[in-house]
Motif scaffolding. Structure first.
Motif, PDB file in Angstrom:
ATOM      1  N   GLU A 296       0.885  -1.217  -0.093  1.00  0.00           N
ATOM      2  CA  GLU A 296       0.165   0.016  -0.029  1.00  0.00           C
ATOM      3  C   GLU A 296       0.605   1.260   0.025  1.00  0.00           C
ATOM      4  N   GLY A 297       0.328   2.192  -0.878  1.00  0.00           N
ATOM      5  CA  GLY A 297       1.179   3.376  -0.738  1.00  0.00           C
ATOM      6  C   GLY A 297       2.268   3.423  -2.048  1.00  0.00           C
ATOM      7  N   ILE A 298       2.696   2.565  -2.325  1.00  0.00           N
ATOM      8  CA  ILE A 298       3.664   2.416  -3.430  1.00  0.00           C
ATOM      9  C   ILE A 298       3.112   2.991  -4.872  1.00  0.00           C
ATOM     10  N   LEU A 299       3.827   3.911  -5.723  1.00  0.00           N
ATOM     11  CA  LEU A 299       3.564   4.401  -6.735  1.00  0.00           C
ATOM     12  C   LEU A 299       4.506   4.458  -7.852  1.00  0.00           C
ATOM     13  N   PRO A 300       4.450   3.758  -8.972  1.00  0.00           N
ATOM     14  CA  PRO A 300       5.494   3.211  -9.854  1.00  0.00           C
ATOM     15  C   PRO A 300       5.900   4.595 -10.593  1.00  0.00           C
ATOM     16  N   LEU A 301       7.043   4.811 -10.819  1.00  0.00           N
ATOM     17  CA  LEU A 301       7.472   5.929 -11.923  1.00  0.00           C
ATOM     18  C   LEU A 301       8.450   5.383 -12.850  1.00  0.00           C
ATOM     19  N   MET A 302       8.011   5.357 -14.118  1.00  0.00           N
ATOM     20  CA  MET A 302       8.720   4.862 -15.169  1.00  0.00           C
ATOM     21  C   MET A 302       9.452   6.177 -15.726  1.00  0.00           C
ATOM     22  N   ILE A 303      10.763   5.751 -15.834  1.00  0.00           N
ATOM     23  CA  ILE A 303      11.597   6.806 -16.508  1.00  0.00           C
ATOM     24  C   ILE A 303      12.340   6.340 -17.547  1.00  0.00           C
ATOM     25  N   GLU A 304      12.583   7.210 -18.705  1.00  0.00           N
ATOM     26  CA  GLU A 304      13.638   7.054 -19.781  1.00  0.00           C
ATOM     27  C   GLU A 304      15.206   7.407 -19.092  1.00  0.00           C
ATOM     28  N   GLY A 305      15.948   6.969 -19.813  1.00  0.00           N
ATOM     29  CA  GLY A 305      17.518   7.404 -19.356  1.00  0.00           C
ATOM     30  C   GLY A 305      17.715   6.947 -17.860  1.00  0.00           C
ATOM     31  N   GLU A 306      17.707   5.704 -17.477  1.00  0.00           N
ATOM     32  CA  GLU A 306      18.189   5.230 -16.138  1.00  0.00           C
ATOM     33  C   GLU A 306      19.017   5.864 -15.338  1.00  0.00           C
ATOM     34  N   LYS A 307      20.273   6.419 -16.208  1.00  0.00           N
ATOM     35  CA  LYS A 307      21.534   7.042 -15.582  1.00  0.00           C
ATOM     36  C   LYS A 307      21.339   8.506 -15.200  1.00  0.00           C
ATOM     37  N   TYR A 308      20.193   9.206 -15.464  1.00  0.00           N
ATOM     38  CA  TYR A 308      20.335  10.569 -15.371  1.00  0.00           C
ATOM     39  C   TYR A 308      20.056  11.095 -14.001  1.00  0.00           C
ATOM     40  N   LEU A 309      19.637  10.512 -12.988  1.00  0.00           N
ATOM     41  CA  LEU A 309      19.140  10.965 -11.692  1.00  0.00           C
ATOM     42  C   LEU A 309      20.439  11.198 -10.828  1.00  0.00           C
ATOM     43  N   HIS A 310      20.332  12.658 -10.247  1.00  0.00           N
ATOM     44  CA  HIS A 310      21.529  12.893  -9.545  1.00  0.00           C
ATOM     45  C   HIS A 310      20.922  13.353  -8.333  1.00  0.00           C
ATOM     46  N   GLU A 311      21.848  13.698  -7.319  1.00  0.00           N
ATOM     47  CA  GLU A 311      21.646  14.308  -5.863  1.00  0.00           C
ATOM     48  C   GLU A 311      20.525  15.378  -5.813  1.00  0.00           C
ATOM     49  N   ALA A 312      20.247  16.146  -6.458  1.00  0.00           N
ATOM     50  CA  ALA A 312      18.939  17.011  -6.604  1.00  0.00           C
ATOM     51  C   ALA A 312      17.666  16.727  -7.160  1.00  0.00           C
ATOM     52  N   HIS A 313      17.704  15.570  -7.805  1.00  0.00           N
ATOM     53  CA  HIS A 313      16.700  14.736  -8.074  1.00  0.00           C
ATOM     54  C   HIS A 313      16.043  14.056  -7.086  1.00  0.00           C
ATOM     55  N   LEU A 314      16.934  13.165  -6.439  1.00  0.00           N
ATOM     56  CA  LEU A 314      16.693  12.188  -5.407  1.00  0.00           C
ATOM     57  C   LEU A 314      16.319  12.891  -3.978  1.00  0.00           C
ATOM     58  N   LEU A 315      17.097  13.816  -3.697  1.00  0.00           N
ATOM     59  CA  LEU A 315      16.893  14.385  -2.460  1.00  0.00           C
ATOM     60  C   LEU A 315      15.255  15.192  -2.402  1.00  0.00           C
ATOM     61  N   ASN A 316      15.067  15.856  -3.489  1.00  0.00           N
ATOM     62  CA  ASN A 316      13.866  16.302  -3.824  1.00  0.00           C
ATOM     63  C   ASN A 316      12.899  15.399  -3.704  1.00  0.00           C
ATOM     64  N   LEU A 317      12.776  14.440  -4.259  1.00  0.00           N
ATOM     65  CA  LEU A 317      11.880  12.923  -4.206  1.00  0.00           C
ATOM     66  C   LEU A 317      11.610  12.791  -2.933  1.00  0.00           C
ATOM     67  N   LEU A 318      12.871  12.484  -2.181  1.00  0.00           N
ATOM     68  CA  LEU A 318      12.829  11.995  -0.638  1.00  0.00           C
ATOM     69  C   LEU A 318      12.111  13.230  -0.015  1.00  0.00           C
ATOM     70  N   GLN A 319      12.367  14.396  -0.120  1.00  0.00           N
ATOM     71  CA  GLN A 319      12.024  15.372   0.857  1.00  0.00           C
ATOM     72  C   GLN A 319      10.430  15.755   0.574  1.00  0.00           C
ATOM     73  N   THR A 320       9.985  15.497  -0.670  1.00  0.00           N
ATOM     74  CA  THR A 320       8.685  15.665  -0.988  1.00  0.00           C
ATOM     75  C   THR A 320       7.647  14.683  -0.623  1.00  0.00           C
ATOM     76  N   SER A 321       8.365  13.389  -0.870  1.00  0.00           N
ATOM     77  CA  SER A 321       7.300  12.264  -0.503  1.00  0.00           C
ATOM     78  C   SER A 321       7.273  11.980   1.001  1.00  0.00           C
ATOM     79  N   GLY A 322       8.278  12.253   1.786  1.00  0.00           N
ATOM     80  CA  GLY A 322       8.562  11.942   3.004  1.00  0.00           C
ATOM     81  C   GLY A 322       8.689  10.274   3.079  1.00  0.00           C
ATOM     82  N   ASN A 323       9.261   9.662   2.276  1.00  0.00           N
ATOM     83  CA  ASN A 323       9.375   8.267   2.067  1.00  0.00           C
ATOM     84  C   ASN A 323      10.643   7.750   1.505  1.00  0.00           C
ATOM     85  N   PRO A 324      11.010   6.740   1.767  1.00  0.00           N
ATOM     86  CA  PRO A 324      12.318   6.311   0.883  1.00  0.00           C
ATOM     87  C   PRO A 324      11.716   5.794  -0.527  1.00  0.00           C
ATOM     88  N   ILE A 325      12.925   5.799  -1.206  1.00  0.00           N
ATOM     89  CA  ILE A 325      12.699   5.411  -2.798  1.00  0.00           C
ATOM     90  C   ILE A 325      13.238   4.076  -3.018  1.00  0.00           C
TER      91      ILE A 325
END
Length: 557
Positions: A296-325
């Motif tokens: 429960e609570g899992i939402l899939p995120l399909m992405i192109e180019g699996e290598k582009y994610l960097h620190e600003a992307h991931l910390l944004n997602l963590l601090q917005t969701s309040g959940n682990p990735i």
């Protein structure tokens, strides 16, 4: 009003969908933006919608809301995308490279289909350049260098240098049938995009006197990014780019951005994950292999180019969701791998919880579902508009650290953060280092004649150290993030008082700079009082003093 979202109901869902989604019971001809099924014509096909609907343990109310979010997430990517479509004419000139005589049959078959085919031994080929539709092969035959042009190449057991060019396929890697399929698909008009946006003004390679970066070209699996060492310019070949995004994750300053999902688009996208757990899945991964229920609570995120994610992307997602990735993938890029380790160490120090999980099969995924812990205390939001990659990460990380001192985290081979030390007694505030820093980490402040530094946005490139003209003055500290408040604020590294011209009284340089030049020149002036006085004059008064002395000397004679 025509709707942009379509849901092709092949299973008979027993609850209503949001009014923005048109539900159809059979394929229709209308154009839509996002579809849940490949048989319904749309700009984007989103397989994660049916995947979520089938696997999720969410309540019906949650499913209704989340299905709407999945459509909206795809729409964000479309609205913010900055890619452009290009084409390349590809004729029917094909080169087959092999020592196996059995491929004569393939040559005959292709020629019967209208292809012009040449069969060569790999031992004859020295180099391959160009791109699909315009490949140039250098070969040596009977001691003579020859040039051969072709549109595509089938090369059994192809070497690395050949596989970096677009239009070269190795049947041993993708199968003979797969290679021939690519050959046919690309013949005629080859379509490609620009996956990368580039800002040379903050690039740590562009027009530097010496090479201090170039990570993007190092990690590129093709010849899509090349360095011109003489001019220190990056050259981009969009037709050779696979769109993996690996260059984006290792770019220290954010000079590179992914056109399919620009960083600002990711910021908008992340808002859909509030109080949800993001399950990131690259498009290349087979959703059919995830044969377990989604917690429960899992939402899939399909992405192109699996290598582009960097620190600003991931910390944004963590601090917005309040959940682990959760990152479900069979490959983590060098840059993203470093970032995941760094963020996990930071979250462990601060919250004693893991931030990002990586797995590549359903068994691992099920185990992760059992151990996930929410991190609501990490939630934080900022307006990222106009901010650079490092500035976003700095602001977000500063909030996470707060007033604590959580120690030091070492960065890595592909993601660099650090600090500098300045020997203030040797610094003349010439500001060469400020001119060398194009990310605003080093700044000059005329209001108090100080040189200031913000370690949290420094790319650790070392160009300031290379540029500093003073001996034993500026030193770079490599690959450290200090998790304490002072690391995120401007520190005064050196300051001085201004020196006033002895003639007109105008302040024109720092006292240290004047004293340094005076110490160097005084012995050379050998007691000449006029020349010695000019050492303490501004640029306008120097010639006046010299001219006045000359006129007085002339009048006496």
């Amino acid at each position: 009003m025509q709707k942009e979202y379509v849901f092709y109901d092949t299973v008979g869902i027993d609850f209503p969908l949001d009014e923005t989604i048109e539900v159809v019971k059979s394929p229709c001809e209308r154009d839509f933006l996002v579809s849940n099924h490949p048989e319904v014509k749309a700009v984007m096909y989103a397989p994660e919608i049916n995947f979520y609907l089938e696997k999720s343990r969410d309540s019906i109310a949650q499913k209704i809301a989340n299905i709407t979010k999945l459509y909206a997430i795809r729409s964000v990517g479309f609205d913010f995308a900055q890619d452009m479509d290009y084409t390349q004419e590809v004729d029917k000139k094909v080169l087959i490279v092999t020592d196996e005589s059995e491929h004569e049959t393939l040559k005959t078959t292709l020629m019967a289909e209208g292809y012009t085919v040449m069969l060569l031994s790999p031992s004859l080929i020295l180099d391959v350049n160009g791109h699909i539709g315009a490949l140039h092969v250098t070969l040596k035959k009977e001691g003579e260098l020859l040039e051969l042009e072709c549109d595509q190449i089938l090369w059994w057991n192809a070497p690395v240098f050949a596989m970096k060019q677009s239009g070269v396929y190795d049947p041993l890697k993708i199968g003979k049938a797969g290679a021939i399929k690519k050959l046919h698909e690309n013949t005629g008009v080859y379509h490609y995009k620009n996956y990368i946006n580039y800002d040379p003004s903050i690039c740590q390679y562009h027009e530097r006197r010496e090479e201090i970066c170039g990570k993007c070209a190092e990690v590129c699996p093709t010849v899509a990014i090349l360095k011109e060492d003489e001019t220190k310019h990056l050259v981009f070949s969009h037709i050779d780019c696979h769109g993996c995004g690996g260059c984006v994750s290792v770019c220290p300053s954010g000079a590179l951005d992914y056109t399919q999902m620009p960083r600002l688009a990711f910021t908008h996208l992340s808002s859909h994950f509030k109080e949800r757990i993001a399950l990131i899945i690259p498009n290349k991964m087979d959703l059919g292999l995830i044969d377990i229920p989604l917690r429960e609570g899992i939402l899939p995120l399909m992405i192109e180019g699996e290598k582009y994610l960097h620190e600003a992307h991931l910390l944004n997602l963590l601090q917005t969701s309040g959940n682990p990735i959760i990152f479900y993938t069979d490959f983590i890029s060098k840059g993203t791998g470093d970032v995941i380790r760094i963020l996990n160490e930071i979250f462990e120090k601060k919250y004693h919880k893991k931030a990002i999980y990586v797995c590549e099969d359903a068994t691992e995924l099920a185990s992760i579902f059992e151990n996930l812990e929410a991190i609501p205390e990490c939630c934080y939001g900022i307006n990222e508009e106009g901010l650079r990659k490092r500035e976003v990460f700095s602001a977000r990380l500063a909030h996470l650290v707060g007033d604590e001192d959580l120690g030091v985290v070492k960065t890595g081979e592909h993601v660099h953060y650090g600090d500098i030390k300045i020997n203030e007694s040797n610094c003349t505030l010439c500001l060469s280092c400020v001119g060398a820093c194009n990310v605003r980490a080093l700044t000059a402040h005329p209001e108090d004649n100080s040189l200031r530094f913000n370690a949290s946005i420094c790319t650790n490139c070392g160009y300031c150290e290379a540029t500093c003209p003073e001996k034993d003055c500026l030193h770079v500290i490599k690959d450290e993030i200090h998790l304490k408040p002072s690391w995120f604020s401007q520190r005064i590294m050196a300051h001085d008082e201004l020196f006033a011209c002895v003639e007109c009284g105008k302040e024109f340089a720092t006292r240290k700079a004047v004293e340094k030049i005076s110490a160097i020149m005084t012995p050379l002036f050998m007691g000449d009082e006029v020349k010695l006085r000019t050492l303490y004059c501004c640029a306008e008064c120097k010639p006046k003093v010299m001219f006045k002395a000359h006129m007085e000397s002339s009048s006496k004679n």
